[in-house]
Structure formats: structure tokens, C-alpha cells
Write an enzyme that holds these catalytic residues in place. Structure first.
Site, PDB file in Angstrom:
ATOM      1  CG  HIS A   1      -0.229   0.377   2.503  1.00 12.39           C
ATOM      2  ND1 HIS A   1       0.397  -0.558   3.258  1.00 12.39           N
ATOM      3  CD2 HIS A   1      -0.037   1.565   3.132  1.00 12.39           C
ATOM      4  CE1 HIS A   1       0.937   0.016   4.315  1.00 12.39           C
ATOM      5  NE2 HIS A   1       0.703   1.306   4.267  1.00 12.39           N
TER       6      HIS A   1
HETATM    7  C1  UD1 Z   1      -2.185   5.831   5.333  1.00 11.74           C
HETATM    8  C2  UD1 Z   1      -0.903   6.465   5.867  1.00 11.74           C
HETATM    9  C3  UD1 Z   1       0.212   5.445   5.820  1.00 11.74           C
HETATM   10  C4  UD1 Z   1      -0.168   4.169   6.539  1.00 11.74           C
HETATM   11  C5  UD1 Z   1      -1.491   3.641   5.997  1.00 11.74           C
HETATM   12  C6  UD1 Z   1      -1.938   2.460   6.808  1.00 11.74           C
HETATM   13  C7  UD1 Z   1      -0.658   8.890   5.441  1.00 11.74           C
HETATM   14  C8  UD1 Z   1      -0.014   9.906   4.603  1.00 11.74           C
HETATM   15  N1  UD1 Z   1      -0.508   7.607   5.034  1.00 11.74           N
HETATM   16  O1  UD1 Z   1      -1.956   5.491   3.977  1.00 11.74           O
HETATM   17  O2  UD1 Z   1       1.364   5.977   6.451  1.00 11.74           O
HETATM   18  O3  UD1 Z   1       0.848   3.216   6.346  1.00 11.74           O
HETATM   19  O4  UD1 Z   1      -2.493   4.673   6.099  1.00 11.74           O
HETATM   20  O5  UD1 Z   1      -2.847   1.663   6.124  1.00 11.74           O
HETATM   21  O6  UD1 Z   1      -1.276   9.215   6.429  1.00 11.74           O
HETATM   22  N2  UD1 Z   1      -9.375   4.276   1.250  1.00 11.74           N
HETATM   23  C9  UD1 Z   1     -10.594   3.661   1.224  1.00 11.74           C
HETATM   24  N3  UD1 Z   1     -11.177   3.355   2.419  1.00 11.74           N
HETATM   25  C10 UD1 Z   1     -10.613   3.621   3.624  1.00 11.74           C
HETATM   26  C11 UD1 Z   1      -9.366   4.262   3.631  1.00 11.74           C
HETATM   27  C12 UD1 Z   1      -8.763   4.580   2.442  1.00 11.74           C
HETATM   28  O7  UD1 Z   1     -11.157   3.393   0.169  1.00 11.74           O
HETATM   29  O8  UD1 Z   1     -11.200   3.290   4.677  1.00 11.74           O
HETATM   30  C13 UD1 Z   1      -8.711   4.580  -0.054  1.00 11.74           C
HETATM   31  C14 UD1 Z   1      -9.087   5.932  -0.621  1.00 11.74           C
HETATM   32  O9  UD1 Z   1      -9.148   5.800  -1.996  1.00 11.74           O
HETATM   33  C15 UD1 Z   1      -7.885   6.789  -0.239  1.00 11.74           C
HETATM   34  C16 UD1 Z   1      -6.729   5.794  -0.301  1.00 11.74           C
HETATM   35  O10 UD1 Z   1      -7.291   4.572   0.142  1.00 11.74           O
HETATM   36  O11 UD1 Z   1      -7.703   7.869  -1.112  1.00 11.74           O
HETATM   37  C17 UD1 Z   1      -5.551   6.172   0.564  1.00 11.74           C
HETATM   38  O12 UD1 Z   1      -5.963   6.402   1.920  1.00 11.74           O
HETATM   39  P1  UD1 Z   1      -5.096   7.365   2.871  1.00 11.74           P
HETATM   40  O13 UD1 Z   1      -5.605   7.280   4.254  1.00 11.74           O
HETATM   41  O14 UD1 Z   1      -4.992   8.717   2.262  1.00 11.74           O
HETATM   42  O15 UD1 Z   1      -3.650   6.762   2.796  1.00 11.74           O
HETATM   43  P2  UD1 Z   1      -3.172   5.268   2.992  1.00 11.74           P
HETATM   44  O16 UD1 Z   1      -2.567   4.797   1.719  1.00 11.74           O
HETATM   45  O17 UD1 Z   1      -4.239   4.455   3.616  1.00 11.74           O
HETATM   46  N1  UDP Z   2      -3.495  -5.549   9.043  1.00 13.51           N
HETATM   47  C1  UDP Z   2      -4.716  -6.194   9.231  1.00 13.51           C
HETATM   48  N2  UDP Z   2      -5.397  -6.631   8.119  1.00 13.51           N
HETATM   49  C2  UDP Z   2      -4.922  -6.486   6.862  1.00 13.51           C
HETATM   50  C3  UDP Z   2      -3.669  -5.836   6.682  1.00 13.51           C
HETATM   51  C4  UDP Z   2      -2.996  -5.375   7.798  1.00 13.51           C
HETATM   52  O1  UDP Z   2      -5.171  -6.363  10.368  1.00 13.51           O
HETATM   53  O2  UDP Z   2      -5.601  -6.910   5.913  1.00 13.51           O
HETATM   54  C5  UDP Z   2      -2.774  -5.062  10.226  1.00 13.51           C
HETATM   55  C6  UDP Z   2      -1.362  -5.580  10.352  1.00 13.51           C
HETATM   56  O3  UDP Z   2      -1.351  -6.862  10.964  1.00 13.51           O
HETATM   57  C7  UDP Z   2      -0.715  -4.498  11.194  1.00 13.51           C
HETATM   58  C8  UDP Z   2      -1.372  -3.235  10.681  1.00 13.51           C
HETATM   59  O4  UDP Z   2      -2.600  -3.660  10.089  1.00 13.51           O
HETATM   60  O5  UDP Z   2      -1.036  -4.659  12.565  1.00 13.51           O
HETATM   61  C9  UDP Z   2      -0.478  -2.575   9.686  1.00 13.51           C
HETATM   62  O6  UDP Z   2      -1.180  -1.602   9.003  1.00 13.51           O
HETATM   63  P1  UDP Z   2      -0.742  -1.066   7.571  1.00 13.51           P
HETATM   64  O7  UDP Z   2       0.094  -2.063   6.867  1.00 13.51           O
HETATM   65  O8  UDP Z   2      -1.983  -0.613   6.918  1.00 13.51           O
HETATM   66  O9  UDP Z   2       0.082   0.236   7.961  1.00 13.51           O
HETATM   67  P2  UDP Z   2       1.611   0.536   8.314  1.00 13.51           P
HETATM   68  O10 UDP Z   2       2.000  -0.337   9.462  1.00 13.51           O
HETATM   69  O11 UDP Z   2       2.418   0.284   7.090  1.00 13.51           O
HETATM   70  O12 UDP Z   2       1.614   1.983   8.639  1.00 13.51           O
END
Ligand code: UD1
Ligand code: UDP
Length: 368
Positions: free
Chosen positions: A214
Site C-alpha cells: 500500500h
Molecule cells: C495511510 C498512511 C500510511 C499508513 C497507511 C496504513 C498517510 C499519509 N498515510 O496510507 O502511512 O501506512 O495509512 O494503512 O497518512 N481508502 C478507502 N477506504 C478507507 C481508507 C482509504 O477506500 O477506509 C482509499 C481511498 O481511496 C484513499 C486511499 O485509500 O484515497 C488512501 O488512503 P489514505 O488514508 O490517504 O492513505 P493510505 O494509503 O491508507
Molecule cells: N493488518 C490487518 N489486516 C490487513 C492488513 C494489515 O489487520 O488486511 C494489520 C497488520 O497486521 C498491522 C497493521 O494492520 O497490525 C499494519 O497496518 P498497515 O500495513 O496498513 O500500515 P503501516 O504499518 O504500514 O503503517
């Protein structure tokens, strides 16, 4: 003590669970969900499974550009601080929710407590690196998960209020792994995996790679994204891929090779722990997953040029791979020499929640 805690993205719910439980034994916590993540399987499921208290406020900011998303959070959090008049505000990790919380509190002269302080990739193009550097430099108590994090801060001249508490995600793993094994331990889930297209397939324990993708640096670059999928489709074992909504959206319309890849919706935390501990290897660009693989003694390949979690690299428990098809295949299919080596206790004892509470109540003086 009255504390505002800011959460908003999936990994923050997992970090918040043990802290909220510990802190609320003797203190008042006002829990604010920014709404950065909002799908049920990116948010609600973690509250249900981990018993996280219902948020007192949900700002419902949703998705958007960095500026818009952070600005909406900033505005909402400022209002709550003015109304609640807390003694401090606590943030986790390095997301936009983290930065917005820290900035709103700091400008109002409310002490900021940063859990997972001091992490660095030394890649300032990452939004997470920007968020964590800015947050650390306006925090009053810096709650570090490792000694590396403490020394990273020292290099930047940040020494006051710095405490090594151990890693809070280790607390969550220790509290939940047995529950996960009991819930999923009969392996039935592996016989009934429902692919995104509705097809039901079967996997065998220890004979699959568990992957997540992601990170913006991988998903926003189409060539890199295609390379990752191409490498996955050529691997010697099936790849189970609980797909982040960001990545799902970005592969729509692309000619992605899905042979050998089993895409499923994001799964809950308990199932994720079970899937990690039964995988042959974890392949990921997630921060949290690298550590969980390490805690559960599953080898990992990280699809990035750097990692903040350098301790996991020792003895090749975790190996970095650039986004090149052949390099990914070679690194993932490497000989697993790591399993011969014990792991040092670099992430503490699994009591970070308690240590964080003590440090906050003590005003960060523990190590001074
Ligand atoms: C965010 C964090 C990242 C973290 C990740 C964990 C920032 C800049 N990034 O990235 O550090 O590792 O969360 O997962 O804060 N979306 C949905 N449904 C949701 C959430 C997101 O559809 O519930 C989609 C939307 O299209 C959105 C995209 O995911 O635009 C990205 O979501 P966003 O929260 O902006 O960043 P992440 O890639 O999730
Ligand atoms: N995780 C989860 N379900 C999933 C993917 C991730 O429960 O389908 C959990 C994972 O075990 C960890 C956390 O989400 O505890 C990590 O989140 P993510 O990878 O979204 O973010 P990051 O740690 O890179 O910021």
C-alpha cells in the site's frame, strides 16, 4: 490526568488498544477518530476485535489530498482541544492524523506525546518521514520503541523527554496471538478462501506467501506496481494478498498479472496474526507487518529500499528488495538461514503500554 488521543488509520487502532486499556485504569481518555480510514474492514473491525473504546469524537474527514485531509483534521482537533481542555495530547506513528494532532496541540501549548517517536527511513520523499520528523520536533515526550529510535533523535539534537518504552505493537501481538490461534486454529479458513471474484479456493498452512502492498512510493508508480504483481505471479508458492483499498483502486483498469495471486479483502487483526504466523514468508511494504512477522518468527521480505525497523534485518529475518521483478523473486525465494538464529529483544518486553503511561504521568523524566 485528562488526555486526548488521536487515531485515524488502521495501524493506529492496533497501537491504541493496549494503551487505552492501561491508561483508563486511573485516568480520563478522550478518544478522537479522525476518520482517515472509514471502511468497516479498515476501522470498525479493529474496535470490535480489540475492545477499543468507542471514539468520543469522529471527525469523518475521509480521503483527500494531503493538504486537504490534514487541514480538515487540524481544524476539527483544534475545536476539540479548546472544548475539552486536556492536560496533554497523544499521537501514534506517522500518518496525516499524527501530524494534524501534534500540530493542533503544539500551537495551543498543550503537551504532545508521540508514540513510535524517533523512527527514520532517511527518505524525505515519504509522507510518513515528513510526518514523523515534524511530529518529533514538536513533541514534549518522545516514546521510542527501540534504542535505534533514541539514537536517531539524539543525532537531531532531541534528547529531552525521550524514553525507550519498547514497541507497543509487541504488546498487542502478545495479548492476541493465543486468541487468534483459538479462533482460527483449526485451519478451516484456509479451505474456504473466497477470492474477490467469488471463487472459493484452498491454501495449505506454511505453503503460501502473505503479502500486503500500500506504500505510496510503490503504488503511485505504475511501473513499480506492475513489477510487484509480475514478481508475485512468478513465485514458487501462492501469494495471499489482503488488498488495501488504495492499491485496489490503483490496479483497476491496469493489465495486472494475477496468476498465482489470491486477492482477498483486508482482513481483521486476529485473522492477520494467524495468517502471519502460518505463512512461509511475509512479503510487504507495511511498517507494522515487518515487525509482526519478526515477533511471530516468520521470515519477511520488505519491498522497499529502506526500513525504519533495522533490527529486523539482523540475521536476514527481514531482507529489503528493490522493486525489480528478478530481485523480488530472488530475495523472496532465498534460503531461510534466519531460522537458525535467535532474535534479540530489541523491541522491549511487551509492556510498552504501561511504560508509556508511566512516562506521561511522570512528565517524561524517567530517563533524565
Ligand atoms: C495511510 C498512511 C500510511 C499508513 C497507511 C496504513 C498517510 C499519509 N498515510 O496510507 O502511512 O501506512 O495509512 O494503512 O497518512 N481508502 C478507502 N477506504 C478507507 C481508507 C482509504 O477506500 O477506509 C482509499 C481511498 O481511496 C484513499 C486511499 O485509500 O484515497 C488512501 O488512503 P489514505 O488514508 O490517504 O492513505 P493510505 O494509503 O491508507
Ligand atoms: N493488518 C490487518 N489486516 C490487513 C492488513 C494489515 O489487520 O488486511 C494489520 C497488520 O497486521 C498491522 C497493521 O494492520 O497490525 C499494519 O497496518 P498497515 O500495513 O496498513 O500500515 P503501516 O504499518 O504500514 O503503517
Amino acid at each position: 490526568m485528562k488526555l486526548i488521543t488521536i487515531i485515524g488509520a488502521r495501524p493506529q487502532f492496533i497501537k491504541a488498544a493496549p494503551f487505552s486499556e492501561e491508561f483508563r485504569k486511573k485516568n480520563i481518555e478522550i478518544l478522537v477518530h479522525t476518520g482517515q480510514h472509514y471502511d468497516a474492514n479498515m476501522s470498525d473491525i479493529f474496535f470490535d476485535e480489540l475492545g477499543i473504546p468507542k471514539p468520543d469524537y469522529n471527525l469523518g474527514v475521509g480521503s483527500g489530498s494531503h493538504g486537504k485531509q490534514t487541514a480538515c483534521m487540524l481544524e476539527g482537533i483544534e475545536e476539540i482541544i479548546l472544548k475539552e481542555k486536556p492536560d496533554g495530547l497523544l499521537v501514534y506513528g506517522d500518518t496525516n492524523s499524527t501530524l494534524a494532532g501534534a500540530l493542533a496541540a503544539s500551537k495551543l501549548h498543550i503537551p504532545v506525546y508521540h508514540v513510535e517517536a524517533g523512527l527514520r527511513s532517511y527518505n524525505k520523499l515519504m509522507p510518513e518521514e515528513q510526518n514523523r520528523i515534524l511530529t518529533d520536533h514538536i513533541s514534549d515526550i518522545l516514546l521510542c520503541p527501540t534504542e535505534t529510535a533514541v539514537s536517531n533523535l539524539k543525532k537531531e539534537g532531541v534528547v529531552s523527554g525521550v524514553v525507550n518504552t519498547g514497541d507497543i505493537m509487541y504488546d498487542t501481538v502478545l495479548r492476541n496471538i493465543e486468541i487468534a490461534n483459538q479462533k482460527y486454529g483449526n485451519g478451516v479458513w484456509f479451505d474456504e478462501i473466497v477470492r474477490e471474484n467469488g471463487e472459493i479456493i484452498k491454501l495449505r498452512e506454511n505453503e503460501y506467501y502473505l503479502a500486503t502492498v500500500h506504500r505510496a512510493e510503490n503504488t503511485d508508480n505504475q511501473e513499480k506496481l506492475l513489477n510487484i504483481f509480475k514478481a508475485f505471479s512468478d513465485l514458487d508458492k501462492p501469494v495471499l494478498l489482503p488488498l488495501h483499498p488504495r492499491t485496489k483502486k490503483l490496479i483497476e483498469g491496469l493489465e495486472v498479472d494475477l496468476k498465482n495471486i489470491i486477492i482477498v479483502k483486508p482482513v481483521g487483526y486476529l485473522l492477520m496474526l494467524y495468517l502471519i504466523s502460518n505463512a512461509y514468508m511475509v512479503v510487504t511494504d507495511s511498517g507494522g507487518l515487518q515487525k509482526e512477522a519478526y515477533f511471530l518468527k516468520t521470515p519477511c521480505t520488505t519491498l522497499r529500499d529502506q526500513t525504519e525497523w533495522v533490527e529486523t534485518l539482523e540475521n536476514c529475518w527481514n531482507v529489503l528488495s528493490q522493486i525489480d521483478v528478478e530481485e523480488i523473486k530472488t530475495k523472496v525465494q532465498r534460503e531461510l538461514t534466519c531460522i537458525k538464529y535467535p532474535q534479540p529483544k530489541s523491541f522491549g518486553e511487551g509492556n510498552a503500554a504501561l511504560k508509556i503511561c508511566e512516562a506521561i504521568i511522570d512528565g517524561g523524566k524517567i530517563n533524565e
